[in-house]
Scaffold this motif. Structure first.
Motif, PDB file in Angstrom:
ATOM      1  N   VAL A 131       9.514  -6.516  -1.648  1.00 40.71           N
ATOM      2  CA  VAL A 131       8.181  -7.117  -1.739  1.00 40.71           C
ATOM      3  C   VAL A 131       8.096  -7.981  -2.987  1.00 40.71           C
ATOM      4  N   ALA A 132       7.531  -9.182  -2.802  1.00 39.54           N
ATOM      5  CA  ALA A 132       7.340 -10.111  -3.912  1.00 39.54           C
ATOM      6  C   ALA A 132       5.897 -10.600  -3.904  1.00 39.54           C
ATOM      7  N   THR A 133       5.490 -11.173  -5.028  1.00 36.60           N
ATOM      8  CA  THR A 133       4.149 -11.722  -5.175  1.00 36.60           C
ATOM      9  C   THR A 133       4.266 -13.161  -5.666  1.00 36.60           C
ATOM     10  N   PHE A 134       3.290 -13.992  -5.282  1.00 27.75           N
ATOM     11  CA  PHE A 134       3.388 -15.430  -5.534  1.00 27.75           C
ATOM     12  C   PHE A 134       2.084 -15.977  -6.108  1.00 27.75           C
ATOM     13  N   ARG A 135       2.191 -16.711  -7.211  1.00 25.66           N
ATOM     14  CA  ARG A 135       1.031 -17.319  -7.865  1.00 25.66           C
ATOM     15  C   ARG A 135       0.273 -18.217  -6.884  1.00 25.66           C
ATOM     16  N   ASN A 136       0.989 -19.024  -6.096  1.00 24.14           N
ATOM     17  CA  ASN A 136       0.343 -19.970  -5.179  1.00 24.14           C
ATOM     18  C   ASN A 136      -0.440 -19.286  -4.065  1.00 24.14           C
ATOM     19  N   ASP A 137      -0.214 -18.007  -3.845  1.00 24.93           N
ATOM     20  CA  ASP A 137      -0.950 -17.235  -2.842  1.00 24.93           C
ATOM     21  C   ASP A 137      -1.910 -16.249  -3.501  1.00 24.93           C
ATOM     22  N   ASP A 138      -2.408 -16.598  -4.690  1.00 31.08           N
ATOM     23  CA  ASP A 138      -3.315 -15.713  -5.436  1.00 31.08           C
ATOM     24  C   ASP A 138      -2.721 -14.330  -5.631  1.00 31.08           C
ATOM     25  N   TRP A 139      -1.409 -14.263  -5.825  1.00 29.02           N
ATOM     26  CA  TRP A 139      -0.644 -13.047  -6.098  1.00 29.02           C
ATOM     27  C   TRP A 139      -0.587 -12.104  -4.915  1.00 29.02           C
ATOM     28  N   GLN A 140      -1.011 -12.534  -3.727  1.00 25.87           N
ATOM     29  CA  GLN A 140      -0.919 -11.664  -2.564  1.00 25.87           C
ATOM     30  C   GLN A 140       0.549 -11.358  -2.258  1.00 25.87           C
ATOM     31  N   LEU A 141       0.768 -10.221  -1.604  1.00 29.44           N
ATOM     32  CA  LEU A 141       2.112  -9.699  -1.387  1.00 29.44           C
ATOM     33  C   LEU A 141       2.724 -10.218  -0.093  1.00 29.44           C
ATOM     34  N   GLN A 142       4.056 -10.350  -0.117  1.00 25.17           N
ATOM     35  CA  GLN A 142       4.816 -10.719   1.067  1.00 25.17           C
ATOM     36  C   GLN A 142       6.079  -9.873   1.115  1.00 25.17           C
ATOM     37  N   ASP A 143       6.465  -9.436   2.314  1.00 23.81           N
ATOM     38  CA  ASP A 143       7.760  -8.787   2.437  1.00 23.81           C
ATOM     39  C   ASP A 143       8.824  -9.883   2.507  1.00 23.81           C
ATOM     40  N   LYS A 144       9.918  -9.663   1.812  1.00 21.80           N
ATOM     41  CA  LYS A 144      10.970 -10.670   1.680  1.00 21.80           C
ATOM     42  C   LYS A 144      12.337 -10.012   1.830  1.00 21.80           C
ATOM     43  N   GLN A 145      13.325 -10.815   2.130  1.00 22.66           N
ATOM     44  CA  GLN A 145      14.693 -10.323   2.130  1.00 22.66           C
ATOM     45  C   GLN A 145      15.082 -10.003   0.695  1.00 22.66           C
ATOM     46  N   CYS A 146      15.718  -8.879   0.482  1.00 22.16           N
ATOM     47  CA  CYS A 146      16.109  -8.480  -0.882  1.00 22.16           C
ATOM     48  C   CYS A 146      17.129  -9.433  -1.483  1.00 22.16           C
ATOM     49  N   SER A 147      17.759 -10.252  -0.655  1.00 23.80           N
ATOM     50  CA  SER A 147      18.721 -11.235  -1.156  1.00 23.80           C
ATOM     51  C   SER A 147      18.053 -12.528  -1.604  1.00 23.80           C
ATOM     52  N   ASP A 148      16.725 -12.666  -1.369  1.00 19.24           N
ATOM     53  CA  ASP A 148      16.005 -13.826  -1.899  1.00 19.24           C
ATOM     54  C   ASP A 148      16.023 -13.741  -3.422  1.00 19.24           C
ATOM     55  N   ARG A 149      15.668 -14.810  -4.091  1.00 19.53           N
ATOM     56  CA  ARG A 149      15.766 -14.856  -5.552  1.00 19.53           C
ATOM     57  C   ARG A 149      14.404 -15.140  -6.191  1.00 19.53           C
ATOM     58  N   TYR A 150      13.948 -14.200  -7.030  1.00 20.63           N
ATOM     59  CA  TYR A 150      12.689 -14.352  -7.750  1.00 20.63           C
ATOM     60  C   TYR A 150      12.860 -13.804  -9.164  1.00 20.63           C
ATOM     61  N   ASP A 151      11.862 -14.056  -9.999  1.00 22.77           N
ATOM     62  CA  ASP A 151      11.844 -13.452 -11.331  1.00 22.77           C
ATOM     63  C   ASP A 151      11.396 -12.003 -11.186  1.00 22.77           C
ATOM     64  N   VAL A 152      11.426 -11.280 -12.294  1.00 26.90           N
ATOM     65  CA  VAL A 152      11.077  -9.859 -12.234  1.00 26.90           C
ATOM     66  C   VAL A 152      10.218  -9.478 -13.436  1.00 26.90           C
ATOM     67  N   ILE A 153       9.286  -8.562 -13.191  1.00 28.59           N
ATOM     68  CA  ILE A 153       8.508  -7.939 -14.266  1.00 28.59           C
ATOM     69  C   ILE A 153       9.075  -6.540 -14.431  1.00 28.59           C
ATOM     70  N   CYS A 154       9.562  -6.243 -15.629  1.00 28.28           N
ATOM     71  CA  CYS A 154      10.104  -4.916 -15.926  1.00 28.28           C
ATOM     72  C   CYS A 154       9.037  -4.072 -16.601  1.00 28.28           C
ATOM     73  N   GLN A 155       9.114  -2.766 -16.410  1.00 33.32           N
ATOM     74  CA  GLN A 155       8.150  -1.823 -16.965  1.00 33.32           C
ATOM     75  C   GLN A 155       8.881  -0.596 -17.446  1.00 33.32           C
ATOM     76  N   LYS A 156       8.401  -0.029 -18.546  1.00 32.80           N
ATOM     77  CA  LYS A 156       8.888   1.283 -18.973  1.00 32.80           C
ATOM     78  C   LYS A 156       7.770   2.014 -19.686  1.00 32.80           C
ATOM     79  N   SER A 157       7.880   3.327 -19.736  1.00 33.81           N
ATOM     80  CA  SER A 157       6.870   4.155 -20.396  1.00 33.81           C
ATOM     81  C   SER A 157       6.976   4.016 -21.901  1.00 33.81           C
ATOM     82  N   LEU A 158       5.844   4.246 -22.550  1.00 28.54           N
ATOM     83  CA  LEU A 158       5.842   4.229 -24.024  1.00 28.54           C
ATOM     84  C   LEU A 158       6.622   5.413 -24.556  1.00 28.54           C
TER      85      LEU A 158
END
Length: 158
Positions: A131-158
């Protein structure tokens, strides 16, 4: 060295180079009792490579615990000051029950309560497991092939 060993070696070298091209771990920013970082390298990557990058930096692909997914997602990206437009999220299709999605931590992701784009998820052509999100779609979600290429937001606990 036989052909299968050579192919396996080539596969791992390709993955290592791809992770290295994302970037060296950037600066983590503290928001909502977590630390976040956006891949600011020049190369968008496949989901598994992006996830490996986050894990190599001590985190994982971003997940949320909120009913206002789109609101928090947009606020997070604005707070992090990113001009990037397309991001992987930590949601994947359940491989045994394809009509269901789940967060990377195993929690179910409810399609009915979510922020899917109107024509999504569509599993076109039957292999859209990430699943990816897109600025041009107001961040709405789309299912995508995992082989597609996008940036990533990483998260970790404090």
């Amino acid at each position: 060295m036989n052909l299968s060993t050579l192919l396996l070696f080539s596969f791992f070298v390709t993955r290592i180079v791809a992770i290295a091209t994302l970037q060296i771990c950037g600066t983590w920013v503290s928001i909502w009792n977590h630390l976040y970082m956006i891949s600011e390298g020049t190369n968008e990557e496949e989901f598994e490579i992006s996830r490996s990058f986050c894990q190599s930096c001590g985190g994982d692909v971003v997940i949320f615990n909120t009913s206002d997914l789109l609101g928090e997602l947009e606020e997070l990206i604005v707070t992090l000051g990113s001009s990037k437009s397309n991001f992987w999220l930590g949601i994947q299709r359940n491989v045994t029950q394809r009509e269901y999605f789940e967060w990377l931590d195993g929690r179910p992701f409810s399609i009915e309560d979510s922020a899917w784009r109107v024509d999504q998820p569509n599993d076109n052509p039957g292999i859209q497991n990430c699943v990816a999100t897109f600025r041009n779609d107001d961040w709405q979600l789309q299912d995508k092939q995992c082989s597609d290429r996008y940036d990533v937001i990483c998260q970790k606990s404090l």
